[in-house]
Design a protein around this motif. Structure first.
Motif, PDB file in Angstrom:
ATOM      1  N   PRO A   1      46.488 -47.435 -93.650  1.00 19.82           N
ATOM      2  CA  PRO A   1      47.615 -48.293 -93.285  1.00 19.82           C
ATOM      3  C   PRO A   1      47.919 -48.181 -91.792  1.00 19.82           C
ATOM      4  CG  PRO A   1      48.121 -47.022 -95.254  1.00 19.82           C
ATOM      5  CD  PRO A   1      46.843 -46.460 -94.704  1.00 19.82           C
ATOM      6  N   ALA A   2      48.342 -49.300 -91.205  1.00 22.02           N
ATOM      7  CA  ALA A   2      48.683 -49.327 -89.785  1.00 22.02           C
ATOM      8  C   ALA A   2      50.158 -49.666 -89.628  1.00 22.02           C
ATOM      9  CB  ALA A   2      47.830 -50.345 -89.041  1.00 22.02           C
ATOM     10  N   ILE A   3      50.795 -49.001 -88.677  1.00 22.31           N
ATOM     11  CA  ILE A   3      52.193 -49.270 -88.343  1.00 22.31           C
ATOM     12  C   ILE A   3      52.237 -49.682 -86.885  1.00 22.31           C
ATOM     13  CG2 ILE A   3      54.523 -48.324 -88.203  1.00 22.31           C
ATOM     14  CD1 ILE A   3      53.629 -46.209 -90.275  1.00 22.31           C
ATOM     15  N   ALA A   4      52.682 -50.906 -86.633  1.00 21.45           N
ATOM     16  CA  ALA A   4      52.685 -51.432 -85.269  1.00 21.45           C
ATOM     17  C   ALA A   4      54.071 -51.929 -84.895  1.00 21.45           C
ATOM     18  CB  ALA A   4      51.672 -52.563 -85.121  1.00 21.45           C
ATOM     19  N   SER A   5      54.326 -51.890 -83.605  1.00 17.44           N
ATOM     20  CA  SER A   5      55.545 -52.463 -83.061  1.00 17.44           C
ATOM     21  C   SER A   5      55.531 -53.979 -83.247  1.00 17.44           C
ATOM     22  CB  SER A   5      55.636 -52.127 -81.571  1.00 17.44           C
ATOM     23  OG  SER A   5      56.590 -52.929 -80.915  1.00 17.44           O
ATOM     24  N   ASN A   6      56.708 -54.547 -83.416  1.00 13.76           N
ATOM     25  CA  ASN A   6      56.781 -56.005 -83.487  1.00 13.76           C
ATOM     26  C   ASN A   6      56.565 -56.651 -82.129  1.00 13.76           C
ATOM     27  OD1 ASN A   6      59.201 -55.201 -82.318  1.00 13.76           O
ATOM     28  ND2 ASN A   6      60.492 -56.530 -83.581  1.00 13.76           N
TER      29      ASN A   6
ATOM     30  N   GLU B   1      50.057 -58.980 -85.703  1.00 14.20           N
ATOM     31  CA  GLU B   1      49.742 -60.194 -86.463  1.00 14.20           C
ATOM     32  C   GLU B   1      48.619 -59.972 -87.471  1.00 14.20           C
ATOM     33  OE1 GLU B   1      49.043 -62.385 -82.917  1.00 14.20           O
ATOM     34  OE2 GLU B   1      46.859 -62.380 -83.138  1.00 14.20           O
ATOM     35  N   ARG B   2      47.908 -58.860 -87.350  1.00 12.07           N
ATOM     36  CA  ARG B   2      46.835 -58.557 -88.299  1.00 12.07           C
ATOM     37  C   ARG B   2      47.309 -57.680 -89.458  1.00 12.07           C
ATOM     38  NH1 ARG B   2      41.556 -59.438 -86.758  1.00 12.07           N
ATOM     39  NH2 ARG B   2      41.209 -58.983 -88.971  1.00 12.07           N
ATOM     40  N   ILE B   3      48.586 -57.289 -89.449  1.00  5.70           N
ATOM     41  CA  ILE B   3      49.140 -56.452 -90.511  1.00  5.70           C
ATOM     42  C   ILE B   3      49.921 -57.318 -91.489  1.00  5.70           C
ATOM     43  CG2 ILE B   3      50.777 -54.594 -91.026  1.00  5.70           C
ATOM     44  CD1 ILE B   3      50.127 -53.414 -88.280  1.00  5.70           C
ATOM     45  N   VAL B   4      49.712 -57.096 -92.772  1.00  6.43           N
ATOM     46  CA  VAL B   4      50.540 -57.718 -93.803  1.00  6.43           C
ATOM     47  C   VAL B   4      51.686 -56.748 -94.078  1.00  6.43           C
ATOM     48  CG1 VAL B   4      50.631 -58.601 -96.155  1.00  6.43           C
ATOM     49  CG2 VAL B   4      48.531 -58.877 -94.800  1.00  6.43           C
TER      50      VAL B   4
ATOM     51  N   ALA C   1      44.228 -52.146 -99.687  1.00  9.42           N
ATOM     52  CA  ALA C   1      44.511 -53.517 -99.271  1.00  9.42           C
ATOM     53  C   ALA C   1      44.123 -53.747 -97.812  1.00  9.42           C
ATOM     54  CB  ALA C   1      45.996 -53.828 -99.477  1.00  9.42           C
ATOM     55  N   ALA C   2      44.367 -52.732 -96.968  1.00 11.90           N
ATOM     56  CA  ALA C   2      44.001 -52.846 -95.555  1.00 11.90           C
ATOM     57  C   ALA C   2      42.497 -53.028 -95.396  1.00 11.90           C
ATOM     58  CB  ALA C   2      44.466 -51.597 -94.799  1.00 11.90           C
TER      59      ALA C   2
END
Length: 422
Positions: free
Chosen positions: A327-332, A338-341, A375-376
């Motif tokens: 899983p990836a956690i990114a800043s908005n 945009e590649r994270i659901v 899922a990732a």
């Protein structure tokens, strides 16, 4: 087809060089003739060991290694870079040119050389240097993204530089030189700009003069081979990979992990390294080769975190995590978000420690983390941004650029050198 790729270094000193080097390899593997022209000499990345790649060093100095006054002058306009690049291109005789990074050695002085060649030119925007003096469109004095008109009166007065007012003055002078070189050299034809995310494409297109550029989106290549997904539920840490700075949010990861009772594992280096190393629950490692980073992520990561405060165009670490099944956690504020659901393959959160800590608390759920990892992996590999995919997209762009430039090249009165046959 013969493409000349221009960048500062032949080793990855940052994301931009990493992309330039990997792009050269992918294009060579796709059958193109590639010349990697780099400003600074030094040991080369093994990725460049390919019969289809010719490496050409210009023997320039890294401006960061020069005395302050000399580095400032060379950073604004390096005449030596222009002379040596002109000679190199005359010898190479490529069909098109692709500029990646220029600020550490090449300077805006190379732009008139590229324009004078009458060859089609692409520029990948790994940052905001095309519009912003400090390159990241970020107010270091306020620790927040900038909202000012680049080089407007308020921009010139803002104490936004990460180092000093003197550095701001030099960077403003460099930005003025850059704009002038682009306006003069390419006044009769648009430049092809390559964006690595839709977010950065939208921001930069709005700040650039319409009609002067053609905008394209090509994802950065990801050097992760398809394997079985990792099991992030076995991991014991949240992992940050990259340069340890406040604008990249490294301090937020450490603070949020402490609040959530998780280990924070940092891979890389940067000005916050000493502060991070002294914090409880933090492990700090130096830079590692890509294969070693992947092995660490697969073994230790419950999630990979990129909580940028600045409007980051990438970063690559998000794509690499998803490709591994982490899983990836990114800043908005990051383009890679945009590649994270959200809630499916990871989380997108504002770069604030207490919000990040809430997400980290959720990572204690093994079932959730395992489900998101699977899922990732599936989501990434459904439309992977592999080296081959990147090379195919780049080659299509080059072919279109060359086709468009053919009539102009045929009527040019005094090109600096002739093109080879495609």
């Amino acid at each position: 087809m013969h493409v000349a790729i221009l960048t500062n270094f032949c080793l990855p000193r940052g994301g931009g060089e990493k992309v330039a080097i990997e792009s050269a390899r992918g294009l060579a593997e796709a059958g193109l003739q590639v010349s990697l022209v780099h400003g600074v000499e030094g040991p080369a990345d093994p990725m460049l060991d390919h019969p289809g790649i010719r490496r050409v060093g210009l023997g320039l100095a890294d401006v960061w290694d020069r005395p302050a006054w000399r580095g400032a002058l060379d950073g604004i306009w390096n005449r030596q870079a222009a002379r040596r690049l002109r000679a190199a291109l005359a010898d190479l005789r490529p069909d098109c040119l692709h500029l990646h990074n220029w600020s550490r050695s090449l300077s805006p002085a190379v732009l008139p050389v590229l324009a004078g060649s009458r060859l089609p030119v692409a520029i990948t925007l790994h940052d905001y240097f095309l519009v912003c003096p400090n390159g990241v469109y970020y107010r270091f004095d306020r620790a927040e993204p900038c909202g000012l008109d680049p080089l407007g009166a308020r921009c010139l007065a803002a104490p936004c530089d990460p180092q000093s007012h003197a550095h701001k003055a030099v960077r403003v002078a460099r930005s003025v030189a850059l704009r002038a070189a682009l306006a003069r050299g390419f006044r009769d034809r648009p430049v092809d700009l390559v964006h690595v995310s839709e977010a950065s494409r939208a921001r930069l297109a709005a700040m650039l003069p319409s009609g002067a550029y053609r905008h394209h989106r090509i994802d950065n290549p990801v050097r992760v081979e398809r394997r079985a997904p990792a099991d992030p539920a076995r991991g014991d840490a949240v992992v940050f990979v990259g340069r340890f700075t406040r604008e990249k949010g490294a301090d937020l990861v450490a603070q949020a992990a402490r609040e959530a009772g998780l280990t924070a594992l940092f891979v890389g280096d940067g000005p916050l390294a000493g502060d991070l190393a002294g914090m409880p629950g933090v492990e700090v490692l130096g830079w590692r080769e890509p294969a070693a980073v992947e092995a660490l992520v697969r073994a230790r990561a419950r999630a990979v975190v990129a909580p940028s405060r600045w409007l980051e165009t990438g970063p690559l670490t998000v794509y690499e995590a998803l490709a591994c099944g982490i899983p990836a956690i990114a800043s908005n504020r990051a383009g890679a978000a945009e590649r994270i659901v959200p809630g499916g393959t990871g989380f997108v959160v504002p770069p604030e420690a207490h919000l990040l800590a809430r997400v980290f608390h959720d990572l204690a759920d093994d079932a959730l983390v395992r489900r998101m990892g699977l899922a990732a992996h599936a989501h990434y590999w459904a439309v992977p941004t592999t080296l081959a995919a990147h090379a195919q997209a780049s080659a299509r762009l080059y072919a279109a650029m060359i086709a468009r430039s053919a009539p102009a090249a045929a009527t040019a009165t005094a090109p600096s050198f002739q093109r080879s046959a495609v």
